[in-house]
Scaffold this motif. Structure first.
Motif, PDB file in Angstrom:
ATOM      1  N   ILE A   1       3.879   3.068  -4.675  1.00  0.00           N
ATOM      2  CA  ILE A   1       4.966   2.158  -5.291  1.00  0.00           C
ATOM      3  C   ILE A   1       5.208   2.463  -6.665  1.00  0.00           C
ATOM      4  O   ILE A   1       6.183   2.331  -7.120  1.00  0.00           O
TER       5      ILE A   1
ATOM      6  N   GLU B   1       7.036  -9.482  -4.352  1.00  0.00           N
ATOM      7  CA  GLU B   1       6.858 -10.007  -2.737  1.00  0.00           C
ATOM      8  C   GLU B   1       7.212 -11.484  -2.788  1.00  0.00           C
ATOM      9  O   GLU B   1       7.940 -11.827  -2.077  1.00  0.00           O
TER      10      GLU B   1
ATOM     11  N   HIS C   1       6.379   0.311   2.166  1.00  0.00           N
ATOM     12  CA  HIS C   1       6.701  -0.952   1.527  1.00  0.00           C
ATOM     13  C   HIS C   1       6.367  -2.222   2.422  1.00  0.00           C
ATOM     14  O   HIS C   1       6.288  -2.149   3.725  1.00  0.00           O
TER      15      HIS C   1
ATOM     16  N   SER D   1       8.464  -7.378   0.435  1.00  0.00           N
ATOM     17  CA  SER D   1       9.126  -6.820  -0.734  1.00  0.00           C
ATOM     18  C   SER D   1      10.556  -6.262  -0.440  1.00  0.00           C
ATOM     19  O   SER D   1      11.379  -6.617  -1.315  1.00  0.00           O
ATOM     20  N   ILE D   2      10.665  -5.738   0.667  1.00  0.00           N
ATOM     21  CA  ILE D   2      12.016  -5.277   1.175  1.00  0.00           C
ATOM     22  C   ILE D   2      12.951  -6.277   1.473  1.00  0.00           C
ATOM     23  O   ILE D   2      14.190  -6.409   0.973  1.00  0.00           O
TER      24      ILE D   2
ATOM     25  N   TRP E   1       8.405  -4.384  -4.975  1.00  0.00           N
ATOM     26  CA  TRP E   1       7.019  -4.338  -5.578  1.00  0.00           C
ATOM     27  C   TRP E   1       6.107  -4.955  -4.860  1.00  0.00           C
ATOM     28  O   TRP E   1       6.052  -6.069  -4.288  1.00  0.00           O
ATOM     29  N   SER E   2       5.013  -4.020  -4.572  1.00  0.00           N
ATOM     30  CA  SER E   2       3.808  -4.626  -4.022  1.00  0.00           C
ATOM     31  C   SER E   2       2.579  -3.971  -4.775  1.00  0.00           C
ATOM     32  O   SER E   2       2.352  -2.895  -5.058  1.00  0.00           O
TER      33      SER E   2
END
Length: 278
Positions: free
Chosen positions: A128, A148, A16, A20-21, A121-122
């Motif tokens: 993913i 992101e 990830h 995004s995280i 989400w990327s």
């Protein structure tokens, strides 16, 4: 009742992104009472074949892959934990190891013990998408995909993509506690994309929500010369919605899993946080 959210961290073969995280953890602070973070680390099985005899350093390659996966997991876990704690959100974290092909399935099984899953989400990372599909269709829990660039300061305005179908109703039910917190809810129905069992479906839902004490409105829209997922997200953003709720469409066809058009479109071009439920 508290909302307990679950955040899986993919570490292999591609991890990830930090953005995004960070955004997913921030969203958890807005919608939940606690966050459970799991780093999905690769447990690569040994290979016994002609290839392994040719590649004499295969055990070392496996160890290196597992080490990189663990390092990525530790880094992302620290990031998610720090972002959640900065928001005052209680957070727990642990590591879950599985064969690379089973990481999505392992995450989906873990998610069943929580109320809501979040997937950072990327675009362009197949792992993913695999994880997102496993969560939506295998966990039995609603899943919010968080792009992101989707930093949010609240979930006060929500849009619902509504066609009166079973999966749309399932998503609506799974989002009940989020809807109760919203200041505004907009029901969005595409009126000319496919036949609707009830032509008044969107208006009926908005009226029902109002009777339940939710400030709700109905917006009929027309299909445009673009993917339906793009149309829905664009209208939701024009309404200043901070979350779009959709049913997740998908079915098995022989050995392949086939996504519905709107669901596939969201996974190709995610523009805002979207809650998918199957």
């Amino acid at each position: 009742m508290k909302i307990r959210s679950f955040l899986p961290l993919l570490t292999y073969p591609d991890a990830h992104s930090e953005a995004s995280i960070r955004n997913a953890a921030a969203l958890a602070g807005l919608v939940s009472a606690e966050l459970h973070v799991v780093a999905l680390e690769a447990d690569v099985p040994p290979v016994t074949s002609a290839l392994s005899r040719v590649l004499m350093n295969l055990p070392e390659l496996i160890r290196n892959a597992e080490t990189l996966s663990a390092q990525a997991g530790a880094k992302l876990m620290d990031l998610a934990r720090g972002k959640a704690e900065a928001s005052g959100l209680p957070v727990t974290a642990r590591t879950l190891k599985a064969a690379p092909a089973l990481l999505g399935e392992a995450a989906a099984s873990e998610a069943r013990y929580f109320d809501l899953a979040l997937v950072g989400w990327s675009s362009g990372i197949p792992g993913i998408q695999m994880l997102a599909e496993a969560m939506v269709f295998g966990s039995g829990r609603p899943t919010i995909l968080v792009p992101e660039g989707a930093e949010s300061n609240g979930i006060n305005r929500i849009a619902i993509a509504w066609d009166g179908s079973r999966v749309a109703a399932r998503a609506l039910a799974d989002a009940t506690r989020l809807l109760e917190r919203a200041r505004e809810v907009h029901v969005v129905t595409v009126t000319d994309e496919k036949p609707l069992q009830d032509e008044d479906a969107g208006a009926r839902l908005a009226e029902g929500l109002r009777q339940a004490g939710v400030k709700a409105s109905f917006l009929p829209i027309r299909a445009e010369d673009c993917p339906i997922a793009e149309t829905l997200q664009r209208h939701a953003l024009e309404l200043d919605a901070q979350l779009l709720i959709m049913g997740g469409y998908g079915h098995s066809r022989l050995r392949d899993f086939v996504l519905g058009g709107a669901t596939a479109g969201v996974l190709r071009d995610l523009r805002m946080p979207v809650l998918l439920s199957h």
